[in-house]
Enzyme design. Sequence first.
Site, PDB file in Angstrom:
ATOM      1  N   ASP A  63     144.711   4.309 -44.418  1.00  0.00           N
ATOM      2  CA  ASP A  63     144.168   5.293 -43.194  1.00  0.00           C
ATOM      3  C   ASP A  63     143.397   3.700 -42.869  1.00  0.00           C
ATOM      4  O   ASP A  63     143.322   2.510 -43.922  1.00  0.00           O
ATOM      5  CB  ASP A  63     143.509   6.242 -43.197  1.00  0.00           C
ATOM      6  CG  ASP A  63     144.165   7.376 -44.067  1.00  0.00           C
ATOM      7  OD1 ASP A  63     145.474   7.447 -42.769  1.00  0.00           O
ATOM      8  OD2 ASP A  63     144.386   7.778 -44.780  1.00  0.00           O
ATOM      9  N   ASP A  69     130.430   4.724 -46.501  1.00  0.00           N
ATOM     10  CA  ASP A  69     129.782   5.520 -47.673  1.00  0.00           C
ATOM     11  C   ASP A  69     131.025   6.592 -47.477  1.00  0.00           C
ATOM     12  O   ASP A  69     130.652   7.149 -48.601  1.00  0.00           O
ATOM     13  CB  ASP A  69     128.830   6.356 -47.495  1.00  0.00           C
ATOM     14  CG  ASP A  69     127.450   5.997 -45.462  1.00  0.00           C
ATOM     15  OD1 ASP A  69     128.961   5.558 -44.771  1.00  0.00           O
ATOM     16  OD2 ASP A  69     126.667   6.291 -45.580  1.00  0.00           O
ATOM     17  N   GLU A  92     126.588  14.041 -52.373  1.00  0.00           N
ATOM     18  CA  GLU A  92     125.919  14.058 -50.985  1.00  0.00           C
ATOM     19  C   GLU A  92     126.744  14.435 -49.481  1.00  0.00           C
ATOM     20  O   GLU A  92     125.626  14.931 -48.753  1.00  0.00           O
ATOM     21  CB  GLU A  92     125.058  13.137 -50.795  1.00  0.00           C
ATOM     22  CG  GLU A  92     124.341  13.375 -50.724  1.00  0.00           C
ATOM     23  CD  GLU A  92     123.060  11.338 -50.424  1.00  0.00           C
ATOM     24  OE1 GLU A  92     122.523  11.816 -51.911  1.00  0.00           O
ATOM     25  OE2 GLU A  92     122.729  11.407 -49.784  1.00  0.00           O
ATOM     26  N   GLU A  93     128.372  13.760 -49.591  1.00  0.00           N
ATOM     27  CA  GLU A  93     128.319  13.279 -48.116  1.00  0.00           C
ATOM     28  C   GLU A  93     128.992  14.436 -47.787  1.00  0.00           C
ATOM     29  O   GLU A  93     129.907  14.806 -46.264  1.00  0.00           O
ATOM     30  CB  GLU A  93     129.191  12.066 -48.492  1.00  0.00           C
ATOM     31  CG  GLU A  93     128.339  10.935 -48.444  1.00  0.00           C
ATOM     32  CD  GLU A  93     127.819  10.305 -47.193  1.00  0.00           C
ATOM     33  OE1 GLU A  93     128.216  10.848 -46.021  1.00  0.00           O
ATOM     34  OE2 GLU A  93     126.841   9.475 -47.357  1.00  0.00           O
ATOM     35  N   ASP A 112     126.984  11.534 -55.777  1.00  0.00           N
ATOM     36  CA  ASP A 112     126.504  10.530 -54.606  1.00  0.00           C
ATOM     37  C   ASP A 112     127.240   8.597 -54.271  1.00  0.00           C
ATOM     38  O   ASP A 112     126.991   8.251 -55.266  1.00  0.00           O
ATOM     39  CB  ASP A 112     124.807   9.801 -54.827  1.00  0.00           C
ATOM     40  CG  ASP A 112     124.947   9.232 -53.241  1.00  0.00           C
ATOM     41  OD1 ASP A 112     125.184   9.424 -52.085  1.00  0.00           O
ATOM     42  OD2 ASP A 112     123.181   8.894 -53.190  1.00  0.00           O
ATOM     43  N   LEU A 114     127.499   6.554 -51.833  1.00  0.00           N
ATOM     44  CA  LEU A 114     127.208   5.246 -52.207  1.00  0.00           C
ATOM     45  C   LEU A 114     125.654   5.439 -51.390  1.00  0.00           C
ATOM     46  O   LEU A 114     124.898   5.707 -50.701  1.00  0.00           O
ATOM     47  CB  LEU A 114     127.949   4.210 -50.328  1.00  0.00           C
ATOM     48  CG  LEU A 114     127.514   2.587 -51.235  1.00  0.00           C
ATOM     49  CD1 LEU A 114     128.391   2.734 -51.883  1.00  0.00           C
ATOM     50  CD2 LEU A 114     129.022   2.180 -49.180  1.00  0.00           C
ATOM     51  N   ASP A 115     125.090   5.081 -52.601  1.00  0.00           N
ATOM     52  CA  ASP A 115     123.316   5.401 -52.153  1.00  0.00           C
ATOM     53  C   ASP A 115     122.693   3.975 -52.135  1.00  0.00           C
ATOM     54  O   ASP A 115     123.135   3.209 -52.630  1.00  0.00           O
ATOM     55  CB  ASP A 115     122.806   6.121 -54.318  1.00  0.00           C
ATOM     56  CG  ASP A 115     121.143   5.903 -54.188  1.00  0.00           C
ATOM     57  OD1 ASP A 115     120.654   6.983 -52.383  1.00  0.00           O
ATOM     58  OD2 ASP A 115     120.420   5.314 -54.403  1.00  0.00           O
ATOM     59  N   GLU A 262     121.072  12.701 -57.521  1.00  0.00           N
ATOM     60  CA  GLU A 262     120.486  11.481 -57.809  1.00  0.00           C
ATOM     61  C   GLU A 262     119.492  11.732 -58.804  1.00  0.00           C
ATOM     62  O   GLU A 262     119.485  11.303 -60.005  1.00  0.00           O
ATOM     63  CB  GLU A 262     119.586  11.175 -56.287  1.00  0.00           C
ATOM     64  CG  GLU A 262     120.553  10.932 -55.208  1.00  0.00           C
ATOM     65  CD  GLU A 262     119.786  10.306 -54.367  1.00  0.00           C
ATOM     66  OE1 GLU A 262     119.089  11.445 -53.712  1.00  0.00           O
ATOM     67  OE2 GLU A 262     120.522   9.890 -53.148  1.00  0.00           O
TER      68      GLU A 262
HETATM   69  P1  AHM Z   1     120.315   7.915 -49.113  1.00  0.00           P
HETATM   70  O1  AHM Z   1     121.445   8.686 -50.572  1.00  0.00           O
HETATM   71  O2  AHM Z   1     120.778   8.435 -48.019  1.00  0.00           O
HETATM   72  O3  AHM Z   1     120.483   6.402 -49.158  1.00  0.00           O
HETATM   73  O4  AHM Z   1     119.034   7.951 -49.386  1.00  0.00           O
HETATM   74  C1  AHM Z   1     118.167   7.391 -51.247  1.00  0.00           C
HETATM   75  C2  AHM Z   1     117.387   6.207 -51.135  1.00  0.00           C
HETATM   76  C3  AHM Z   1     117.230   5.472 -51.998  1.00  0.00           C
HETATM   77  O5  AHM Z   1     118.443   4.837 -52.415  1.00  0.00           O
HETATM   78  C4  AHM Z   1     115.906   5.163 -52.149  1.00  0.00           C
HETATM   79  O6  AHM Z   1     115.881   5.059 -53.172  1.00  0.00           O
HETATM   80  C5  AHM Z   1     115.693   6.059 -51.112  1.00  0.00           C
HETATM   81  O7  AHM Z   1     116.120   6.109 -50.371  1.00  0.00           O
HETATM   82  C6  AHM Z   1     114.548   4.936 -50.441  1.00  0.00           C
HETATM   83  O8  AHM Z   1     113.690   5.892 -48.909  1.00  0.00           O
HETATM   84  P2  AHM Z   1     112.709   4.790 -48.460  1.00  0.00           P
HETATM   85  O9  AHM Z   1     113.031   4.043 -47.111  1.00  0.00           O
HETATM   86  O10 AHM Z   1     111.928   6.595 -47.967  1.00  0.00           O
HETATM   87  O11 AHM Z   1     112.193   4.032 -49.148  1.00  0.00           O
HETATM   88 MG    MG Z   2     121.730   8.652 -52.464  1.00  0.00          MG
END
Ligand code: AHM
Ligand code: MG
Length: 313
Positions: A63, A69, A92-93, A112, A114-115, A262
């Site tokens: 695809d 993410d 998370e997605e 998660d 892609l954190d 997380e």
């Molecule tokens: P996400 O899961 O949407 O990527 O958000 C989590 C992320 C973490 O990796 C990070 O510590 C935090 O959001 C940063 O948030 P901020 O921009 O409020 O500092």
């Molecule tokens: Mg995250």
Amino acid sequence: MKYAKTLTDFILEEERNFKEATGSFSLLMLYIEQAAKVIASHVGRSGLVDIIGASGYKNQSNDDVQKLDIFANTALTESIRASKQAGLIASEEMESALITNEKNAKYAVFFDPLDGSSNIDVNISIGTIFSIYRMNERALQKGIKQIAAGYIIYGPSIMFVYTCENKVHGFTYDPSIGSFLLSHENIRTPEKGNIYSINEAYYNTFPQYIQKYVQYAKKTDMKLRYVGSMVSDVHRTLLKGGVFMYPQDTRSPDGKLRLMYEVNPMALIMQNAGGMAVCESSSPLLIQPTHLHERQPLLIGSTQNVKDILSFI
Ligand code: AHM
Ligand code: MG
């Protein structure tokens, strides 16, 4: 030439140390490792998307590329399903947990994919986080019940760090042979470090004890480092010591980070490396989750640094 142990060797060797092992856990881990390699290869080419276009990226089913993410979510979900060892998969997605048809599957996997994904566009390290439980009638179990947890950091080098049986090990990817090699055996986080990590822009919204700690830190020889990508910030904290904080604040009374994907996996890793993690004053691992995407505040790092923060409560 020195023999370098691969993650695959390591997982299989660990299995042999358990008389009752059936191979099911190892298989699950090997499929997660495989997904990590696929995600890593896509993350590594993410800057080329405007040049080679979407057609430069195909997933296993051929695809066209999706947002990275979403791609990572699909890669992990498909890989974990293909292992046939998970009865429940949640991320998370995904809006809700996926119950697979594997009736005898022993494990439930939360991740998660892609954190820190907002950092992709500017070529800053991001990561994948996963957490494994035994299947239970209760889909949401306390973090203390995790049998393994880990993360993959896509940085200058790619690392796979995981904890199982109270030990934390790190493996670094060698792209020339396509394997993760044991590079950090039995990681122990320093008892105390001199780095604090928090988004200080939100200072005015923090609870008082966090404000007091930040003021205290500024009067010491501590440094501030904040990537804004939790995997990177926690990885640095794990190796160098110090503390990473994402507290509750007046904007988000529960904090931002998700308990299942997380907070709990990172808390188990840090704890098993000799460090400490707390939500407000007690361990997140003891919280009975009430919903899949629940958020909790997090203070995590070297034991002495976390205790220093708690002394301001
Ligand atoms: P996400 O899961 O949407 O990527 O958000 C989590 C992320 C973490 O990796 C990070 O510590 C935090 O959001 C940063 O948030 P901020 O921009 O409020 O500092
Ligand atoms: Mg995250």
